[in-house]
Design a protein around this motif. Structure first.
Motif, PDB file in Angstrom:
ATOM      1  N   MET A 138       0.839  -1.199   0.000  1.00 43.17           N
ATOM      2  CA  MET A 138       0.000   0.000   0.000  1.00 43.17           C
ATOM      3  C   MET A 138       0.876   1.252   0.000  1.00 43.17           C
ATOM      4  N   ILE A 139       0.638   2.137  -0.947  1.00 43.03           N
ATOM      5  CA  ILE A 139       1.328   3.418  -0.991  1.00 43.03           C
ATOM      6  C   ILE A 139       0.376   4.485  -0.466  1.00 43.03           C
ATOM      7  N   GLU A 140       0.838   5.258   0.490  1.00 42.79           N
ATOM      8  CA  GLU A 140       0.055   6.359   1.027  1.00 42.79           C
ATOM      9  C   GLU A 140       0.719   7.679   0.666  1.00 42.79           C
ATOM     10  N   THR A 141      -0.089   8.683   0.387  1.00 43.91           N
ATOM     11  CA  THR A 141       0.449   9.994   0.078  1.00 43.91           C
ATOM     12  C   THR A 141       1.008  10.608   1.350  1.00 43.91           C
ATOM     13  N   PRO A 142       2.292  10.980   1.384  1.00 43.14           N
ATOM     14  CA  PRO A 142       2.891  11.531   2.607  1.00 43.14           C
ATOM     15  C   PRO A 142       2.144  12.773   3.076  1.00 43.14           C
ATOM     16  N   PRO A 143       1.976  12.929   4.375  1.00 42.01           N
ATOM     17  CA  PRO A 143       1.241  14.099   4.895  1.00 42.01           C
ATOM     18  C   PRO A 143       1.895  15.421   4.510  1.00 42.01           C
ATOM     19  N   GLU A 144       3.229  15.430   4.371  1.00 38.80           N
ATOM     20  CA  GLU A 144       3.910  16.661   3.970  1.00 38.80           C
ATOM     21  C   GLU A 144       3.447  17.114   2.587  1.00 38.80           C
ATOM     22  N   LEU A 145       3.265  16.139   1.675  1.00 38.93           N
ATOM     23  CA  LEU A 145       2.813  16.471   0.334  1.00 38.93           C
ATOM     24  C   LEU A 145       1.362  16.923   0.352  1.00 38.93           C
ATOM     25  N   LEU A 146       0.538  16.254   1.140  1.00 42.86           N
ATOM     26  CA  LEU A 146      -0.867  16.662   1.228  1.00 42.86           C
ATOM     27  C   LEU A 146      -0.997  18.094   1.731  1.00 42.86           C
ATOM     28  N   ALA A 147      -0.211  18.444   2.735  1.00 38.46           N
ATOM     29  CA  ALA A 147      -0.258  19.807   3.257  1.00 38.46           C
ATOM     30  C   ALA A 147       0.178  20.807   2.195  1.00 38.46           C
ATOM     31  N   ALA A 148       1.235  20.467   1.449  1.00 41.56           N
ATOM     32  CA  ALA A 148       1.716  21.360   0.401  1.00 41.56           C
ATOM     33  C   ALA A 148       0.682  21.504  -0.707  1.00 41.56           C
ATOM     34  N   LEU A 149       0.011  20.414  -1.063  1.00 34.89           N
ATOM     35  CA  LEU A 149      -1.016  20.462  -2.098  1.00 34.89           C
ATOM     36  C   LEU A 149      -2.202  21.327  -1.671  1.00 34.89           C
ATOM     37  N   ARG A 150      -2.592  21.216  -0.422  1.00 37.45           N
ATOM     38  CA  ARG A 150      -3.728  22.012   0.054  1.00 37.45           C
ATOM     39  C   ARG A 150      -3.413  23.497  -0.017  1.00 37.45           C
ATOM     40  N   VAL A 151      -2.191  23.862   0.321  1.00 33.64           N
ATOM     41  CA  VAL A 151      -1.802  25.270   0.218  1.00 33.64           C
ATOM     42  C   VAL A 151      -1.876  25.737  -1.230  1.00 33.64           C
ATOM     43  N   GLU A 152      -1.344  24.942  -2.133  1.00 33.63           N
ATOM     44  CA  GLU A 152      -1.333  25.317  -3.543  1.00 33.63           C
ATOM     45  C   GLU A 152      -2.749  25.363  -4.109  1.00 33.63           C
ATOM     46  N   LEU A 153      -3.586  24.394  -3.734  1.00 33.62           N
ATOM     47  CA  LEU A 153      -4.953  24.351  -4.251  1.00 33.62           C
ATOM     48  C   LEU A 153      -5.834  25.444  -3.652  1.00 33.62           C
ATOM     49  N   SER A 154      -5.423  26.010  -2.534  1.00 35.10           N
ATOM     50  CA  SER A 154      -6.216  27.083  -1.923  1.00 35.10           C
ATOM     51  C   SER A 154      -6.266  28.324  -2.813  1.00 35.10           C
ATOM     52  N   HIS A 155      -5.355  28.408  -3.776  1.00 34.81           N
ATOM     53  CA  HIS A 155      -5.328  29.554  -4.693  1.00 34.81           C
ATOM     54  C   HIS A 155      -6.185  29.313  -5.936  1.00 34.81           C
ATOM     55  N   VAL A 156      -6.741  28.112  -6.085  1.00 33.81           N
ATOM     56  CA  VAL A 156      -7.609  27.809  -7.222  1.00 33.81           C
ATOM     57  C   VAL A 156      -9.014  28.337  -6.919  1.00 33.81           C
ATOM     58  N   ARG A 157      -9.473  29.275  -7.734  1.00 34.03           N
ATOM     59  CA  ARG A 157     -10.761  29.928  -7.467  1.00 34.03           C
ATOM     60  C   ARG A 157     -11.942  29.199  -8.091  1.00 34.03           C
ATOM     61  N   ALA A 158     -11.701  28.318  -9.024  1.00 33.98           N
ATOM     62  CA  ALA A 158     -12.806  27.630  -9.690  1.00 33.98           C
ATOM     63  C   ALA A 158     -13.518  26.700  -8.711  1.00 33.98           C
ATOM     64  N   PRO A 159     -14.843  26.650  -8.729  1.00 32.11           N
ATOM     65  CA  PRO A 159     -15.564  25.703  -7.874  1.00 32.11           C
ATOM     66  C   PRO A 159     -15.276  24.270  -8.308  1.00 32.11           C
ATOM     67  N   LEU A 160     -15.610  23.334  -7.429  1.00 30.39           N
ATOM     68  CA  LEU A 160     -15.295  21.924  -7.675  1.00 30.39           C
ATOM     69  C   LEU A 160     -15.857  21.416  -9.006  1.00 30.39           C
ATOM     70  N   PRO A 161     -17.111  21.718  -9.377  1.00 31.56           N
ATOM     71  CA  PRO A 161     -17.602  21.223 -10.677  1.00 31.56           C
ATOM     72  C   PRO A 161     -16.731  21.682 -11.844  1.00 31.56           C
ATOM     73  N   ARG A 162     -16.234  22.917 -11.803  1.00 36.03           N
ATOM     74  CA  ARG A 162     -15.364  23.396 -12.871  1.00 36.03           C
ATOM     75  C   ARG A 162     -14.023  22.649 -12.866  1.00 36.03           C
ATOM     76  N   GLN A 163     -13.534  22.312 -11.694  1.00 41.98           N
ATOM     77  CA  GLN A 163     -12.297  21.544 -11.608  1.00 41.98           C
ATOM     78  C   GLN A 163     -12.476  20.144 -12.193  1.00 41.98           C
ATOM     79  N   ILE A 164     -13.655  19.562 -11.954  1.00 42.99           N
ATOM     80  CA  ILE A 164     -13.947  18.243 -12.525  1.00 42.99           C
ATOM     81  C   ILE A 164     -14.030  18.340 -14.050  1.00 42.99           C
ATOM     82  N   GLU A 165     -14.659  19.391 -14.564  1.00 43.82           N
ATOM     83  CA  GLU A 165     -14.724  19.594 -16.010  1.00 43.82           C
ATOM     84  C   GLU A 165     -13.328  19.737 -16.607  1.00 43.82           C
TER      85      GLU A 165
END
Length: 367
Positions: free
Chosen positions: A1-28
């Protein structure tokens, strides 16, 4: 089992916090990106999709954690057969780095060193800026005592194919998902012999090159051709996934199969939020890879011997269990041949390495 390291998850959340598009637009946007990778592949050679903000955000949310998990699975497998990969990873060259998944996997998946230097090259300067931020935010030095004193140095530079960027005489070189995109929309893919010759001319001392691709037919067969070209060049040893220094048997098979493997991944919620509405598989991702070791040698001398620690009596499982002749069998690659073991080794799964000496009695003629 490979798990995403918590350090990477924290970094991703910071980076994704700047994405203004709502979730449906991100899925599109992710759906658009998948069309670009599949039915609209001919556009890949012309479009730098990581320069398009909505596509870069979609890649960041889904493909970046997925490809980091893939690269961590590769390193986990490679460490079992060639632990010295950690010894040459003080300098990491990431060619076609994109958002830095291979570099992040190296940082978070290999034992820490006192210092690592990362050199990332990609045609998208915007992607390299994101990669730099991600590595800096999740660098092990910020993660607590388990990481030790490691403080990576990060160098990025815009680069475009053809031709390889500068690299040290020794190090760990990644080409992650590069061959697949270079071949998109082209009548002919990358010339294996030429690529290896150029890599050998730059990586002159002992070093390791890891080429990782999606588990699709075209890039998978390209890896098999690279394997045989590496053996013919006398500059390289094959470390993995092959258990031998012989020509690839799959290139001689009529069914044109190729080596690819799966692993179990605990996809984080931020991935599932966009993957599940599109019914994208994330529990058992797949990949194909080839790891080569650069061996300096003198023209006129014998070609290098098989690398130390590589037991050619071992066999790699390269298929899934299937019904054969009223029973069950499984394909393995052993001593340069594709063999059918019937019955299969207990609990053997695609990608496992097993002791071929115990299976001789079960082997049919090479399949």
């Amino acid at each position: 089992m490979i798990e995403t390291p918590p350090e990477l998850l924290a970094a991703l959340r910071v980076e994704l916090s700047h994405v203004r598009a709502p979730l449906p637009r991100q899925i599109e946007a992710l759906s658009e990106l998948f069309r670009l990778f599949t039915s609209e592949r001919r556009s890949l050679g012309r479009l730098s999709y990581l320069d398009v903000p909505r596509l870069r955000a979609a890649y960041l949310r889904y493909h970046l954690p997925l490809n980091t998990a893939r690269a961590m699975a590769v390193l986990k497998d490679l460490l079992r057969v060639a632990p010295r990969v950690a010894d040459v990873s003080d300098v990491v060259v990431d060619i076609g780095a994109g958002l830095g998944s291979a570099s992040l996997a190296t940082l978070l998946g290999l034992p820490p060193l006192a210092r690592r230097r990362f050199a990332l090259y990609d045609r998208s300067a915007a992607a390299l800026r994101v990669a730099r931020r991600l590595i800096a935010r999740c660098r092990p030095g910020r993660g607590g005592p388990r990481w030790g004193p490691e403080r990576p140095e990060i160098f990025t530079r815009a680069w475009r194919w053809p031709g390889l960027p500068p690299m040290p005489r020794q190090g760990l070189v990644w080409l992650s998902m590069v061959l697949n995109e270079l071949g998109a929309g082209a009548s002919r893919g990358v010339d294996p012999a030429r690529l290896l010759e150029e890599l050998a001319s730059k990586l002159r001392d002992r070093g390791i090159v890891v080429i990782m691709e999606p588990a699709m037919r075209a890039p998978g067969i390209a890896l098999l051709k690279l394997h045989d070209a590496a053996l013919a060049s006398k500059d390289w040893r094959v470390l993995a996934p092959c258990t031998h220094q012989l020509g690839c048997p799959l290139l001689r098979e009529r069914d044109r199969s190729w080596c690819h493997f799966r692993f179990r991944w605990q996809a984080p919620q931020l991935v599932r939020d966009v993957a599940d509405p599109l019914e994208l598989e994330h529990e058992e991702p797949s990949f194909a890879y080839l790891a080569l070791e650069r061996i300096p040698w003198t023209p006129g001398h014998a070609s290098p011997a098989a690398p130390a620690g590589l037991d050619e009596t071992r066999a790699r499982v390269i298929g899934d269990a299937m019904d054969v002749r009223g029973g069950t069998g499984i394909y393995l690659c052993a001593d340069g041949k594709r063999r059918l073991a019937a019955p299969p080794p207990p609990e053997a799964a695609r990608g496992d390495v097993v002791d071929g000496r115990r299976l001789v009695a079960r082997w049919d003629a090479p399949a």
